[in-house]
Write an enzyme that holds these catalytic residues in place. Structure first.
Site, short mmCIF file in Angstrom:
data_model
loop_
_atom_site.label_atom_id
_atom_site.label_comp_id
_atom_site.label_asym_id
_atom_site.label_seq_id
_atom_site.Cartn_x
_atom_site.Cartn_y
_atom_site.Cartn_z
N SER A 92 -1.10 -10.20 7.85
CA SER A 92 -1.08 -8.52 7.88
C SER A 92 -1.67 -8.11 9.32
O SER A 92 -0.85 -8.21 10.31
CB SER A 92 -1.91 -8.11 6.78
OG SER A 92 -1.63 -6.97 6.23
N LYS B 14 -9.63 17.14 -3.18
CA LYS B 14 -11.01 16.69 -2.99
C LYS B 14 -11.36 15.17 -3.50
O LYS B 14 -11.85 14.61 -2.93
CB LYS B 14 -11.89 17.61 -2.73
CG LYS B 14 -13.08 17.16 -1.90
CD LYS B 14 -12.87 16.95 -0.49
CE LYS B 14 -13.91 16.41 0.14
NZ LYS B 14 -13.75 16.10 1.68
#
Length: 311
Positions: A143, A195
Site C-alpha cells: 500500500s 459536521k
C-alpha cells in the site's frame, strides 16, 4: 550544676556542627552528580553519541548508502518520513556515495506521508542524477509503502516478500446498537449538517457513505496514477494489480511491480558495484523519542474518528 550546663551546651554545639557538615556533604554530592551529568551529556552531544549519525561514515571511500524505512508510515511514528527523508538527503549529499538503497519493511500508512516521501525521493533523484536510488523490500512493501517505492529507479525484493495492496481503506466501528441496548443516548450538537460525519456513535446514512466512498475512489485513482507513472511499461496489463491484492516477490517480478530478486548486500555488490554499505538512517535521541511519543498520542486522539490509510 554550672559545669553540667556548659557540658550540655558544648555537646549540642558539636552535634549541630556535625549535622551541618553532613547536610553540606549531601548537597555537595548532589551538585557533583548534576555537574557530572551535564558534562557527560555535553560530551555525548559533541562526540555524536546522542541523536547523530557516526561521522566516521563520511570519511570512508566509495560506498552504497543505506536508509531504513520500518513500520507504519505516519508522522512522528516508527515510520516517520521526516527521519527517512533526512537520511536520504544525507546519503545523497555524501561525496563517496555511489548509490542509495532504501530498505523497506512496512504495511503502508498515511497517504499524505507516503506521498510526501515519494515526492522527496523524486526530487533527490533529479538533484543527483548520477546517483541511482533503489528500494529493497524485506518482509513487506504494501500500500503506502509501495506508493513510496515506485519513486525509485528500481525495486528489488526477496522471492517470499509481500508486495502490492494498491488500494485505500477507511475503517472504524459503529456502536449505535450497543448504546440502545445499554440505554445510552447520544447527544451530538453540530453546526453544519455533515459536521458529525462518520461519528461512530451515530447511524451512518447513505449520503455520508457515498461521500466517503467518493473520497476513497479519488485517493485510489491518485495512487494508481502514481504507480503507472513510476513503473511505466514495466507493469503488465492486469486490472487485478489495482484491486488491493498482494503478491509474493517472485510473482511481483512477473507482474512488473518489482524489477528483480535481491537483498541489500546483492544490490550493493552486483548493481551499485560498491559492496561497502554505510547506514545513513538517523538515530533519534531519548528526548526526541519522548517528544514523538507525546505527539503520536495527541495525533491519535485527534484522528480517532477518521482512520484513512493506504494499507
Amino acid at each position: 550544676m554550672q559545669e553540667n550546663w556548659e557540658r550540655q551546651a558544648l555537646t549540642d554545639l558539636l552535634q549541630a556542627g556535625i549535622k551541618e557538615q553532613r547536610r553540606a556533604r549531601r548537597w555537595g554530592i548532589f551538585f557533583k552528580i548534576i555537574g557530572f551529568s551535564y558534562l557527560f551529556l555535553l560530551l555525548a552531544l559533541v562526540l555524536g553519541w546522542v541523536g547523530q549519525r557516526n561521522l566516521e561514515q563520511t570519511a570512508r571511500g566509495p560506498h552504497t548508502a543505506l536508509v531504513n524505512l520500518d513500520g507504519v508510515i505516519q508522522a512522528g511514528g516508527e515510520g516517520d518520513i521526516g527521519v527517512v527523508a533526512q537520511g536520504l538527503r544525507d546519503a545523497f549529499d555524501d561525496v563517496n556515495t555511489k548509490g542509495v538503497i532504501l530498505r523497506v519493511n512496512s504495511p503502508g500508512g498515511s497517504p499524505v506521508q507516503s506521498g510526501q516521501l515519494h515526492d522527496e525521493m523524486l526530487r533527490l533523484r533529479k538533484a543527483h542524477p548520477a546517483i541511482p536510488l533503489y528500494v529493497v523490500v524485506e518482509d513487506i512493501c504494501a500500500s503506502g509503502c509501495y506508493y513510496t517505492a515506485v519513486a525509485a529507479n528500481s525495486i528489488y525484493a526477496d522471492k517470499a516478500s509481500i508486495v502490492g495492496s494498491i488500494g485505500v481503506l477507511m475503517d472504524g466501528f459503529g456502536f449505535t446498537d450497543t448504546m440502545s441496548k445499554l440505554g445510552v443516548e447520544r447527544r451530538l450538537l453540530t453546526a453544519g449538517k455533515n459536521k458529525g460525519f462518520l461519528d461512530p456513535f451515530s447511524p451512518l446514512n447513505d449520503t455520508q457513505r457515498a461521500k466517503a466512498q467518493e473520497m476513497l475512489d479519488e485517493i485510489h485513482a491518485q495512487f494508481i496514477n502514481v504507480v503507472k507513472e513510476g513503473r511505466g511499461k514495466r507493469l503488465v496489463d492486469d486490472p487485478e494489480l489495482f484491486s488491493g491484492l498482494v503478491w509474493s516477490g517472485e510473482k511481483s517480478v512477473k507482474l512488473g511491480l518489482v524489477d528483480g530478486l535481491g537483498s541489500v548486500g546483492s544490490v550493493a555488490r552486483d548493481v551499485v558495484k560498491a559492496e561497502d554499505v554505510v547506514d545513513f538512517t538517523p538515530q533519534p535521541d531519548y528526548l526526541d523519542r519522548l517528544a514523538k511519543r507525546m505527539g503520536i498520542a495527541a495525533a491519535s486522539t485527534l484522528g480517532s474518528r477518521l482512520d484513512l490509510q493506504l494499507r
